[in-house]
Design an enzyme around this catalytic site. Structure first.
Site, PDB file in Angstrom:
ATOM      1  N   SER A 217      53.371  53.908  53.505  1.00  0.00           N
ATOM      2  CA  SER A 217      54.415  54.901  53.753  1.00  0.00           C
ATOM      3  C   SER A 217      54.269  56.030  52.737  1.00  0.00           C
ATOM      4  CB  SER A 217      55.797  54.257  53.598  1.00  0.00           C
ATOM      5  OG  SER A 217      56.812  55.219  53.494  1.00  0.00           O
TER       6      SER A 217
ATOM      7  N   TYR B 169      60.576  49.540  46.676  1.00  0.00           N
ATOM      8  CA  TYR B 169      59.905  49.860  47.934  1.00  0.00           C
ATOM      9  C   TYR B 169      58.647  50.685  47.672  1.00  0.00           C
ATOM     10  CZ  TYR B 169      59.152  51.764  52.634  1.00  0.00           C
ATOM     11  OH  TYR B 169      58.608  52.121  53.848  1.00  0.00           O
TER      12      TYR B 169
END
Length: 314
Positions: free
Chosen positions: A156, A181
């Site tokens: 991502s 994350y």
């Protein structure tokens, strides 16, 4: 030679998974898509199956998965946060004697409350990275059995939020969900870099990618107000960001990574919008240098092998 440069694929932001498979016949190919029953994973499963591939969907919730994919795919059980479950799935698959042409590490969790799994590992690092690390290493015989397959690690743009925290991988000194994350997504990229370096002589190539911004069940841990504050949606839940993609568009880059002939001689690179991304140190699109650093990639591989006790190259 630095391969981290655009190829001029002819595809882009609005390309769909079906678009990139135009003219590609996957009949006789076997693909594994973790989390292939929800969000981008489901769109990936649909596109690969439509092109003729036999798709296997390992799922933490197999009954939910079977309902979602129907006759499109074979479903088995896998909890990436549980290394015993990873081994059990891999053992079952290897016992079937089949080879793997495509393995897409798609399943992920994002910005969840502090959660510990296994021996106390931070859940995002454990699920998004370590579980997939163990899975690929355990499935290595099947990945090399038919001349080599492709491994696609879904990362991502969130990798920009954190490099690997070498001194505190598990956030023992204080947890921040977005940084956790970010570290996990950086780990996804570094994993592909080192896997490609180790596996290319066996015919296995690896890629990491940013699928784009897409509203899917990945956002299940985010309060609505946080998504409003981020500018993703309005107060009524309507999509605001012009940069977001549909799920069909969001699945395109991972499907392109898994199948494009343009990548036959290129591996270990970060992709976005169905092309190789440029390196970026500012707000421009692209990949951060620390996420494709080969020294860091080798170091993370060593650490991951020590943590999981699994290493196909040990």
């Amino acid at each position: 030679m630095n391969a981290q440069h655009k190829l001029g694929s002819g595809f882009g932001h609005d390309t769909t998974a079906d678009d990139v498979l135009t003219g590609i016949d996957l009949t006789g190919k076997l693909a594994i898509v973790t989390g292939g029953y929800s969000g981008l994973g489901l769109e990936t499963t649909k596109a690969l199956a439509k092109a003729g591939a036999h798709v296997v969907v390992p799922a933490r919730r197999p009954e939910v998965a079977r309902e979602a994919v129907g006759e499109l795919a074979e479903v088995d059980e896998l909890d990436l946060g549980d290394l015993d479950s990873v081994q059990a799935f891999a053992d079952r698959f290897l016992a079937s004697g089949r080879s793997i042409d495509i393995l897409i590490d798609n399943a992920a969790i994002m910005a969840c409350p502090e959660t510990r799994v296994g021996p106390g590992w931070e859940a995002q690092f454990a699920t998004n990275h370590l579980g997939h690390f163990a899975l690929v290493n355990r499935l290595w015989p099947a990945l090399t059995a038919n001349g080599g397959g492709r491994v696609v690690s879904v990362s991502s743009t969130g990798h920009r939020r954190s490099d690997i925290r070498w001194d505190d991988l598990e956030f023992r000194l204080g947890y921040e969900k977005w940084q956790a994350y970010g570290q996990a997504k950086t780990a996804n990229v570094l994993f592909a870099v080192q896997l490609d370096a180790l596996g290319k002589d066996s015919g296995v190539r690896a890629y990491a990618l940013h699928p784009g911004g897409i509203l899917t069940p990945l956002q299940r841990h985010l309060p609505k107000q946080e998504m409003v504050d981020l500018g993703w949606i309005d107060a009524d839940g309507n999509l605001l960001s012009p940069h977001f993609k549909t799920p069909e568009q969001g699945a395109a880059t991972q499907v392109w990574a898994a199948t494009s002939p343009r990548l036959d001689e290129v591996g270990g690179v970060f992709l976005e919008d169905c092309d190789v991304a440029e390196v970026s140190t500012d707000d421009a699109p692209g990949v951060r240098p620390y996420a494709i650093d080969p020294t860091s990639a080798e170091r993370l591989w060593t650490v991951s092998a020590q943590l999981t006790g699994v290493n196909a190259f040990g």
